[in-house]
Design a protein around this motif. Structure first.
Motif, PDB file in Angstrom:
ATOM      1  N   GLY A   7      22.696 120.100  17.563  1.00  0.00           N
ATOM      2  CA  GLY A   7      21.668 121.082  17.813  1.00  0.00           C
ATOM      3  C   GLY A   7      21.482 122.018  16.646  1.00  0.00           C
ATOM      4  O   GLY A   7      21.914 121.730  15.521  1.00  0.00           O
ATOM      5  N   THR A   8      20.849 123.140  16.942  1.00  0.00           N
ATOM      6  CA  THR A   8      20.542 124.116  15.901  1.00  0.00           C
ATOM      7  C   THR A   8      20.800 125.527  16.398  1.00  0.00           C
ATOM      8  O   THR A   8      20.749 125.806  17.598  1.00  0.00           O
ATOM      9  CB  THR A   8      19.061 124.026  15.465  1.00  0.00           C
ATOM     10  OG1 THR A   8      18.226 124.251  16.595  1.00  0.00           O
ATOM     11  CG2 THR A   8      18.759 122.681  14.834  1.00  0.00           C
ATOM     12  N   GLU A  10      19.867 129.661  14.784  1.00  0.00           N
ATOM     13  CA  GLU A  10      19.131 130.394  13.756  1.00  0.00           C
ATOM     14  C   GLU A  10      19.878 131.692  13.442  1.00  0.00           C
ATOM     15  O   GLU A  10      20.414 132.344  14.346  1.00  0.00           O
ATOM     16  CB  GLU A  10      17.723 130.747  14.243  1.00  0.00           C
ATOM     17  CG  GLU A  10      16.873 129.577  14.685  1.00  0.00           C
ATOM     18  CD  GLU A  10      16.130 128.888  13.565  1.00  0.00           C
ATOM     19  OE1 GLU A  10      15.929 129.494  12.494  1.00  0.00           O
ATOM     20  OE2 GLU A  10      15.751 127.728  13.770  1.00  0.00           O
ATOM     21  N   ARG A  16      22.512 133.478   6.218  1.00  0.00           N
ATOM     22  CA  ARG A  16      22.899 132.084   6.442  1.00  0.00           C
ATOM     23  C   ARG A  16      23.997 131.610   5.502  1.00  0.00           C
ATOM     24  O   ARG A  16      24.997 131.019   5.952  1.00  0.00           O
ATOM     25  CB  ARG A  16      21.701 131.155   6.372  1.00  0.00           C
ATOM     26  CG  ARG A  16      22.098 129.721   6.761  1.00  0.00           C
ATOM     27  CD  ARG A  16      20.937 128.802   6.827  1.00  0.00           C
ATOM     28  NE  ARG A  16      20.437 128.529   5.481  1.00  0.00           N
ATOM     29  CZ  ARG A  16      19.449 127.682   5.236  1.00  0.00           C
ATOM     30  NH1 ARG A  16      18.847 127.045   6.219  1.00  0.00           N
ATOM     31  NH2 ARG A  16      19.038 127.485   4.007  1.00  0.00           N
ATOM     32  N   TRP A  41      28.758 122.380  10.328  1.00  0.00           N
ATOM     33  CA  TRP A  41      27.537 123.179  10.352  1.00  0.00           C
ATOM     34  C   TRP A  41      26.901 122.983   8.980  1.00  0.00           C
ATOM     35  O   TRP A  41      27.596 123.016   7.969  1.00  0.00           O
ATOM     36  CB  TRP A  41      27.839 124.642  10.498  1.00  0.00           C
ATOM     37  CG  TRP A  41      28.472 125.097  11.761  1.00  0.00           C
ATOM     38  CD1 TRP A  41      28.985 124.356  12.786  1.00  0.00           C
ATOM     39  CD2 TRP A  41      28.668 126.458  12.115  1.00  0.00           C
ATOM     40  NE1 TRP A  41      29.489 125.166  13.748  1.00  0.00           N
ATOM     41  CE2 TRP A  41      29.305 126.479  13.356  1.00  0.00           C
ATOM     42  CE3 TRP A  41      28.374 127.666  11.493  1.00  0.00           C
ATOM     43  CZ2 TRP A  41      29.642 127.663  14.002  1.00  0.00           C
ATOM     44  CZ3 TRP A  41      28.712 128.839  12.132  1.00  0.00           C
ATOM     45  CH2 TRP A  41      29.333 128.835  13.380  1.00  0.00           C
ATOM     46  N   ASP A  44      19.739 123.776   6.998  1.00  0.00           N
ATOM     47  CA  ASP A  44      18.535 122.945   6.980  1.00  0.00           C
ATOM     48  C   ASP A  44      17.762 123.295   5.710  1.00  0.00           C
ATOM     49  O   ASP A  44      17.314 124.435   5.557  1.00  0.00           O
ATOM     50  CB  ASP A  44      17.699 123.236   8.222  1.00  0.00           C
ATOM     51  CG  ASP A  44      16.424 122.410   8.301  1.00  0.00           C
ATOM     52  OD1 ASP A  44      15.998 121.828   7.278  1.00  0.00           O
ATOM     53  OD2 ASP A  44      15.843 122.361   9.388  1.00  0.00           O
ATOM     54  N   SER A  47      14.303 125.034   6.155  1.00  0.00           N
ATOM     55  CA  SER A  47      14.194 126.318   6.857  1.00  0.00           C
ATOM     56  C   SER A  47      15.210 127.285   6.268  1.00  0.00           C
ATOM     57  O   SER A  47      16.365 126.922   6.049  1.00  0.00           O
ATOM     58  CB  SER A  47      14.487 126.114   8.354  1.00  0.00           C
ATOM     59  OG  SER A  47      14.715 127.343   8.995  1.00  0.00           O
ATOM     60  N   ARG A  50      17.682 128.139   9.707  1.00  0.00           N
ATOM     61  CA  ARG A  50      18.265 127.155  10.624  1.00  0.00           C
ATOM     62  C   ARG A  50      19.577 126.583  10.109  1.00  0.00           C
ATOM     63  O   ARG A  50      19.728 126.233   8.945  1.00  0.00           O
ATOM     64  CB  ARG A  50      17.289 126.015  10.876  1.00  0.00           C
ATOM     65  CG  ARG A  50      17.746 125.053  11.975  1.00  0.00           C
ATOM     66  CD  ARG A  50      16.681 124.019  12.322  1.00  0.00           C
ATOM     67  NE  ARG A  50      15.474 124.702  12.757  1.00  0.00           N
ATOM     68  CZ  ARG A  50      14.287 124.560  12.166  1.00  0.00           C
ATOM     69  NH1 ARG A  50      14.133 123.755  11.132  1.00  0.00           N
ATOM     70  NH2 ARG A  50      13.245 125.232  12.616  1.00  0.00           N
ATOM     71  N   ILE A  51      20.522 126.463  11.044  1.00  0.00           N
ATOM     72  CA  ILE A  51      21.801 125.796  10.800  1.00  0.00           C
ATOM     73  C   ILE A  51      21.907 124.654  11.797  1.00  0.00           C
ATOM     74  O   ILE A  51      21.709 124.847  13.007  1.00  0.00           O
ATOM     75  CB  ILE A  51      22.992 126.765  10.986  1.00  0.00           C
ATOM     76  CG1 ILE A  51      22.946 127.878   9.947  1.00  0.00           C
ATOM     77  CG2 ILE A  51      24.325 126.005  10.933  1.00  0.00           C
ATOM     78  CD1 ILE A  51      23.974 128.975  10.164  1.00  0.00           C
ATOM     79  N   TYR A  52      22.210 123.471  11.302  1.00  0.00           N
ATOM     80  CA  TYR A  52      22.449 122.329  12.177  1.00  0.00           C
ATOM     81  C   TYR A  52      23.924 122.260  12.546  1.00  0.00           C
ATOM     82  O   TYR A  52      24.798 122.486  11.701  1.00  0.00           O
ATOM     83  CB  TYR A  52      22.030 121.017  11.502  1.00  0.00           C
ATOM     84  CG  TYR A  52      20.561 120.752  11.669  1.00  0.00           C
ATOM     85  CD1 TYR A  52      20.095 120.091  12.801  1.00  0.00           C
ATOM     86  CD2 TYR A  52      19.644 121.182  10.729  1.00  0.00           C
ATOM     87  CE1 TYR A  52      18.739 119.867  12.976  1.00  0.00           C
ATOM     88  CE2 TYR A  52      18.294 120.958  10.896  1.00  0.00           C
ATOM     89  CZ  TYR A  52      17.849 120.291  12.026  1.00  0.00           C
ATOM     90  OH  TYR A  52      16.506 120.083  12.198  1.00  0.00           O
ATOM     91  N   TYR A  54      26.783 119.689  14.223  1.00  0.00           N
ATOM     92  CA  TYR A  54      27.058 118.294  14.564  1.00  0.00           C
ATOM     93  C   TYR A  54      28.553 118.135  14.807  1.00  0.00           C
ATOM     94  O   TYR A  54      29.365 118.533  13.967  1.00  0.00           O
ATOM     95  CB  TYR A  54      26.623 117.340  13.450  1.00  0.00           C
ATOM     96  CG  TYR A  54      26.984 115.909  13.761  1.00  0.00           C
ATOM     97  CD1 TYR A  54      26.251 115.174  14.685  1.00  0.00           C
ATOM     98  CD2 TYR A  54      28.088 115.318  13.174  1.00  0.00           C
ATOM     99  CE1 TYR A  54      26.602 113.869  15.000  1.00  0.00           C
ATOM    100  CE2 TYR A  54      28.450 114.013  13.486  1.00  0.00           C
ATOM    101  CZ  TYR A  54      27.702 113.295  14.398  1.00  0.00           C
ATOM    102  OH  TYR A  54      28.058 112.021  14.719  1.00  0.00           O
ATOM    103  N   VAL A  89      21.853 123.750  21.493  1.00  0.00           N
ATOM    104  CA  VAL A  89      22.928 122.806  21.223  1.00  0.00           C
ATOM    105  C   VAL A  89      23.203 122.032  22.510  1.00  0.00           C
ATOM    106  O   VAL A  89      23.378 122.632  23.567  1.00  0.00           O
ATOM    107  CB  VAL A  89      24.198 123.518  20.726  1.00  0.00           C
ATOM    108  CG1 VAL A  89      25.310 122.527  20.460  1.00  0.00           C
ATOM    109  CG2 VAL A  89      23.898 124.344  19.476  1.00  0.00           C
TER     110      VAL A  89
END
Length: 114
Positions: A7-8, A10, A16, A41, A44, A47, A50-52, A54, A89
């Motif tokens: 997920g993501t 912000e 960031r 983490w 992106d 952006s 944004r942090i992805y 996984y 997420v």
């Protein structure tokens, strides 16, 4: 059964890089937990905010142990020090895993091994 978490989240653009730097050691420590195959983490590149997220866990029990343990608590502490928003997420049960490329090297969207 493999469990994926993806997920993501912000954070403010100016925060960031620091948020990711603050989480780096914790990501490495989390990977030492039983059943943790991947935990990352990442920013992106399309952006500023944004942090992805996984994660790949061997089982729901391993994920549950992580969520009840100190690494997850520390991660909440890291996130809590930033203005986090738009958290999306989810977790996924994986029934079948296959390579994207078949034995001839062709990328496939279908499941071809059975």
């Amino acid at each position: 059964m493999t469990v994926l978490v993806a997920g993501t989240v912000e954070v403010k653009a100016e925060d960031r890089a620091k948020a990711l730097a603050d989480a780096t050691a914790l990501m490495a420590e989390t990977r030492s937990q039983k059943g943790c195959q991947h935990y990352v983490w990442s920013a992106d590149p399309t952006s500023d905010t944004r942090i992805y997220v996984y994660e790949n866990w061997d089982s729901s029990e391993d994920l549950s142990a992580h969520l009840a343990g100190p690494f997850y608590a520390k991660m909440l502490g890291v996130l809590g020090s930033y203005d986090v928003s738009n958290v999306e997420v989810s977790k996924f049960k994986i029934a079948l895993e296959e390579p994207v490329y078949d034995p001839e090297g062709k990328p496939r969207g279908d499941f071809f091994t059975g």
